[in-house]
Scaffold this motif. Structure first.
Motif, PDB file in Angstrom:
ATOM      1  N   VAL A  59       0.705  -1.230   0.045  1.00  0.00           N
ATOM      2  CA  VAL A  59      -0.077   0.044   0.004  1.00  0.00           C
ATOM      3  C   VAL A  59       0.853   1.178   0.012  1.00  0.00           C
ATOM      4  CG1 VAL A  59      -0.299   0.341   2.438  1.00  0.00           C
ATOM      5  CG2 VAL A  59      -2.244   0.925   0.909  1.00  0.00           C
ATOM      6  N   MET A  60       2.025   1.225   0.294  1.00  0.00           N
ATOM      7  CA  MET A  60       2.978   2.190   0.415  1.00  0.00           C
ATOM      8  C   MET A  60       3.582   2.434  -1.079  1.00  0.00           C
ATOM      9  SD  MET A  60       5.773   1.417   3.158  1.00  0.00           S
ATOM     10  CE  MET A  60       7.146   2.068   2.545  1.00  0.00           C
ATOM     11  N   GLY A  61       3.668   1.423  -1.893  1.00  0.00           N
ATOM     12  CA  GLY A  61       4.007   1.619  -3.252  1.00  0.00           C
ATOM     13  C   GLY A  61       5.648   1.626  -3.477  1.00  0.00           C
ATOM     14  N   ALA A  62       6.204   1.603  -4.688  1.00  0.00           N
ATOM     15  CA  ALA A  62       7.575   1.617  -4.941  1.00  0.00           C
ATOM     16  C   ALA A  62       8.142   2.992  -4.388  1.00  0.00           C
ATOM     17  CB  ALA A  62       7.757   1.617  -6.326  1.00  0.00           C
ATOM     18  N   THR A  63       9.569   2.759  -4.035  1.00  0.00           N
ATOM     19  CA  THR A  63      10.426   3.840  -3.338  1.00  0.00           C
ATOM     20  C   THR A  63      10.387   5.100  -4.316  1.00  0.00           C
ATOM     21  OG1 THR A  63      11.893   1.860  -2.610  1.00  0.00           O
ATOM     22  CG2 THR A  63      12.707   4.377  -2.680  1.00  0.00           C
ATOM     23  N   ASN A  64      10.461   4.752  -5.648  1.00  0.00           N
ATOM     24  CA  ASN A  64      10.130   6.040  -6.619  1.00  0.00           C
ATOM     25  C   ASN A  64       8.778   6.359  -6.916  1.00  0.00           C
ATOM     26  OD1 ASN A  64      10.627   7.827  -8.396  1.00  0.00           O
ATOM     27  ND2 ASN A  64      12.126   6.732  -9.892  1.00  0.00           N
ATOM     28  N   PRO A  65       8.080   6.974  -6.655  1.00  0.00           N
ATOM     29  CA  PRO A  65       6.742   7.581  -6.954  1.00  0.00           C
ATOM     30  C   PRO A  65       6.484   7.420  -8.218  1.00  0.00           C
ATOM     31  CG  PRO A  65       7.972   9.533  -6.087  1.00  0.00           C
ATOM     32  CD  PRO A  65       8.917   8.394  -5.934  1.00  0.00           C
ATOM     33  N   GLU A  66       7.422   7.396  -9.167  1.00  0.00           N
ATOM     34  CA  GLU A  66       7.279   7.443 -10.813  1.00  0.00           C
ATOM     35  C   GLU A  66       6.974   5.964 -10.975  1.00  0.00           C
ATOM     36  OE1 GLU A  66      10.280   9.441 -12.977  1.00  0.00           O
ATOM     37  OE2 GLU A  66       9.877  11.414 -12.094  1.00  0.00           O
ATOM     38  N   GLU A  67       7.342   4.852 -10.165  1.00  0.00           N
ATOM     39  CA  GLU A  67       7.137   3.566 -10.423  1.00  0.00           C
ATOM     40  C   GLU A  67       6.224   3.156  -9.469  1.00  0.00           C
ATOM     41  OE1 GLU A  67      11.069   2.047  -9.676  1.00  0.00           O
ATOM     42  OE2 GLU A  67      11.666   3.202 -11.387  1.00  0.00           O
ATOM     43  N   ALA A  68       5.490   3.917  -8.763  1.00  0.00           N
ATOM     44  CA  ALA A  68       4.453   3.444  -7.744  1.00  0.00           C
ATOM     45  C   ALA A  68       2.998   3.147  -8.472  1.00  0.00           C
ATOM     46  CB  ALA A  68       4.359   4.324  -6.722  1.00  0.00           C
ATOM     47  N   ALA A  69       2.310   2.186  -7.918  1.00  0.00           N
ATOM     48  CA  ALA A  69       1.229   1.680  -8.436  1.00  0.00           C
ATOM     49  C   ALA A  69      -0.078   2.868  -8.304  1.00  0.00           C
ATOM     50  CB  ALA A  69       0.691   0.305  -8.035  1.00  0.00           C
ATOM     51  N   ASP A  70      -0.968   2.956  -8.846  1.00  0.00           N
ATOM     52  CA  ASP A  70      -2.046   3.833  -8.860  1.00  0.00           C
ATOM     53  C   ASP A  70      -2.889   3.404  -7.201  1.00  0.00           C
ATOM     54  OD1 ASP A  70      -1.869   4.949 -11.063  1.00  0.00           O
ATOM     55  OD2 ASP A  70      -3.513   4.291 -12.071  1.00  0.00           O
ATOM     56  N   GLY A  71      -3.065   4.506  -6.667  1.00  0.00           N
ATOM     57  CA  GLY A  71      -3.908   4.108  -5.276  1.00  0.00           C
ATOM     58  C   GLY A  71      -2.852   3.997  -4.115  1.00  0.00           C
ATOM     59  N   THR A  72      -1.214   3.647  -4.436  1.00  0.00           N
ATOM     60  CA  THR A  72      -0.537   3.805  -3.267  1.00  0.00           C
ATOM     61  C   THR A  72      -0.295   5.096  -2.670  1.00  0.00           C
ATOM     62  OG1 THR A  72       1.386   3.746  -4.771  1.00  0.00           O
ATOM     63  CG2 THR A  72       0.493   1.710  -4.381  1.00  0.00           C
ATOM     64  N   VAL A  73       0.372   5.012  -1.442  1.00  0.00           N
ATOM     65  CA  VAL A  73       0.375   6.174  -0.817  1.00  0.00           C
ATOM     66  C   VAL A  73       1.510   7.147  -1.557  1.00  0.00           C
ATOM     67  CG1 VAL A  73       1.563   7.361   1.349  1.00  0.00           C
ATOM     68  CG2 VAL A  73      -0.061   5.297   1.439  1.00  0.00           C
ATOM     69  N   ARG A  74       2.660   6.254  -2.058  1.00  0.00           N
ATOM     70  CA  ARG A  74       3.418   6.971  -2.502  1.00  0.00           C
ATOM     71  C   ARG A  74       3.100   7.576  -3.970  1.00  0.00           C
ATOM     72  NH1 ARG A  74       8.475   3.192  -0.933  1.00  0.00           N
ATOM     73  NH2 ARG A  74       9.296   4.462   0.923  1.00  0.00           N
ATOM     74  N   LYS A  75       2.252   7.086  -4.938  1.00  0.00           N
ATOM     75  CA  LYS A  75       1.693   7.656  -5.923  1.00  0.00           C
ATOM     76  C   LYS A  75       0.904   8.594  -5.845  1.00  0.00           C
ATOM     77  CE  LYS A  75       0.603   7.295 -10.409  1.00  0.00           C
ATOM     78  NZ  LYS A  75       1.194   7.008 -11.545  1.00  0.00           N
ATOM     79  N   LEU A  76       0.137   8.576  -4.777  1.00  0.00           N
ATOM     80  CA  LEU A  76      -0.854   9.753  -4.338  1.00  0.00           C
ATOM     81  C   LEU A  76      -0.189  10.964  -3.914  1.00  0.00           C
ATOM     82  CD1 LEU A  76      -3.606   7.506  -2.310  1.00  0.00           C
ATOM     83  CD2 LEU A  76      -3.929   8.848  -4.421  1.00  0.00           C
ATOM     84  N   PHE A  77       0.896  10.737  -3.070  1.00  0.00           N
ATOM     85  CA  PHE A  77       1.499  11.833  -2.284  1.00  0.00           C
ATOM     86  C   PHE A  77       2.669  12.058  -2.250  1.00  0.00           C
ATOM     87  CE2 PHE A  77      -2.140  10.061   0.558  1.00  0.00           C
ATOM     88  CZ  PHE A  77      -3.004  10.960   0.322  1.00  0.00           C
ATOM     89  N   ALA A  78       3.751  11.125  -2.586  1.00  0.00           N
ATOM     90  CA  ALA A  78       5.406  11.459  -2.571  1.00  0.00           C
ATOM     91  C   ALA A  78       5.667  12.455  -3.521  1.00  0.00           C
ATOM     92  CB  ALA A  78       5.895   9.939  -2.956  1.00  0.00           C
ATOM     93  N   LYS A  79       6.451  13.332  -3.258  1.00  0.00           N
ATOM     94  CA  LYS A  79       7.168  14.029  -3.996  1.00  0.00           C
ATOM     95  C   LYS A  79       8.562  13.977  -4.930  1.00  0.00           C
ATOM     96  CE  LYS A  79       7.520  18.516  -1.881  1.00  0.00           C
ATOM     97  NZ  LYS A  79       7.772  19.327  -0.860  1.00  0.00           N
ATOM     98  N   SER A  80       9.217  12.948  -4.267  1.00  0.00           N
ATOM     99  CA  SER A  80      10.244  12.518  -5.206  1.00  0.00           C
ATOM    100  C   SER A  80      10.811  11.006  -4.660  1.00  0.00           C
ATOM    101  CB  SER A  80      11.425  13.372  -5.305  1.00  0.00           C
ATOM    102  OG  SER A  80      11.751  13.699  -3.678  1.00  0.00           O
ATOM    103  N   ILE A  81      11.821  10.500  -5.082  1.00  0.00           N
ATOM    104  CA  ILE A  81      12.354   9.312  -4.492  1.00  0.00           C
ATOM    105  C   ILE A  81      12.934   9.377  -3.146  1.00  0.00           C
ATOM    106  CG2 ILE A  81      14.812   9.743  -5.634  1.00  0.00           C
ATOM    107  CD1 ILE A  81      14.553   6.374  -5.880  1.00  0.00           C
ATOM    108  N   GLY A  82      13.326  10.643  -2.845  1.00  0.00           N
ATOM    109  CA  GLY A  82      13.989  11.203  -1.290  1.00  0.00           C
ATOM    110  C   GLY A  82      12.714  11.376  -0.482  1.00  0.00           C
ATOM    111  N   GLU A  83      11.932  12.134  -0.979  1.00  0.00           N
ATOM    112  CA  GLU A  83      11.035  12.749  -0.043  1.00  0.00           C
ATOM    113  C   GLU A  83       9.637  11.925  -0.596  1.00  0.00           C
ATOM    114  OE1 GLU A  83      10.828  17.214   0.181  1.00  0.00           O
ATOM    115  OE2 GLU A  83      12.797  17.275   0.170  1.00  0.00           O
ATOM    116  N   ASN A  84       9.412  10.820  -0.104  1.00  0.00           N
ATOM    117  CA  ASN A  84       8.461   9.745  -0.743  1.00  0.00           C
ATOM    118  C   ASN A  84       7.581   9.257   0.524  1.00  0.00           C
ATOM    119  OD1 ASN A  84      10.193   8.247   0.808  1.00  0.00           O
ATOM    120  ND2 ASN A  84      10.731   6.848  -0.682  1.00  0.00           N
ATOM    121  N   SER A  85       7.147  10.396   1.510  1.00  0.00           N
ATOM    122  CA  SER A  85       6.184  10.520   2.498  1.00  0.00           C
ATOM    123  C   SER A  85       5.934   9.396   3.397  1.00  0.00           C
ATOM    124  CB  SER A  85       4.926  10.322   1.690  1.00  0.00           C
ATOM    125  OG  SER A  85       4.776  11.644   0.562  1.00  0.00           O
ATOM    126  N   VAL A  86       6.707   8.207   3.213  1.00  0.00           N
ATOM    127  CA  VAL A  86       6.386   7.046   4.038  1.00  0.00           C
ATOM    128  C   VAL A  86       7.565   5.919   4.156  1.00  0.00           C
ATOM    129  CG1 VAL A  86       3.777   6.758   4.330  1.00  0.00           C
ATOM    130  CG2 VAL A  86       4.902   5.826   2.400  1.00  0.00           C
TER     131      VAL A  86
END
Ligand code: DAT
Ligand code: MG
Length: 140
Positions: free
Chosen positions: A89-116
């Motif tokens: 549910v967090m999604g991939a480390t890099n938000p560009e690779e995170a699946a739809d609906g995951t926290v990182r897809k929804l909210f992360a700013k970058s691979i470093g600032e990735n919310s969770v």
């Protein structure tokens, strides 16, 4: 399948944007129960110890600086297969690779600032939980 505990951190980029409740809602919808939670400002020493496994990586300094740059919310989550369920549910480390609906897809700013943050194994979950919580603070 077994009930497990995992360790979670809502990172400074998320607390700064007032997303603690929105992220917790995603966790709860995924069947994870928040059984301990505290908002803290991580010290340099805490962040260096917590991410010690990444000490030799080129982004280590930036990672520690980011994790100490603002409030974080440390948490213990419980549920069926909690470690894997939380990572999913967090999604991939890099938000560009995170699946739809995951926290990182929804909210992360970058691979470093990735919310969770989420533990990557049950063994590491136990170590990480013990760094921030006593058993008395965890109410399952
Ligand atoms: P995860 O948080 O998905 O377990 P990780 O353990 O590989 O990822 O890395 C820990 C954190 O370090 C990650 O959440 C953000 C940061 N990080 C990882 N790779 C990075 C990179 N290439 N550049 C900048 N920060 C990075
Ligand atoms: Mg990791």
């Amino acid at each position: 399948m077994a009930v497990q505990r995992t360790f979670s951190i809502i990172k400074p980029d998320a607390t700064e944007r007032n997303l603690t409740g929105a992220i917790n809602a995603v966790f709860e919808k995924a069947g994870l129960r928040i059984i301990a939670q505290r908002r803290i400002r991580m010290t340099q020493e805490q962040a260096e110890r917590f991410y010690g496994v990444h000490r030799e990586r080129p982004f280590f300094g930036e990672l520690v600086e980011f994790m100490t740059s603002g409030p974080v919310v440390v948490q213990v989550l419980e549920g069926e297969n909690a470690v894997a369920a939380h990572r999913e549910v967090m999604g991939a480390t890099n938000p560009e690779e995170a699946a739809d609906g995951t926290v990182r897809k929804l909210f992360a700013k970058s691979i470093g600032e990735n919310s969770v943050h989420g533990s990557d194994s049950e063994e590491n979950a136990a170590i990480e939980i013990a760094q921030f919580f006593s058993e008395a603070e965890i109410v399952g």
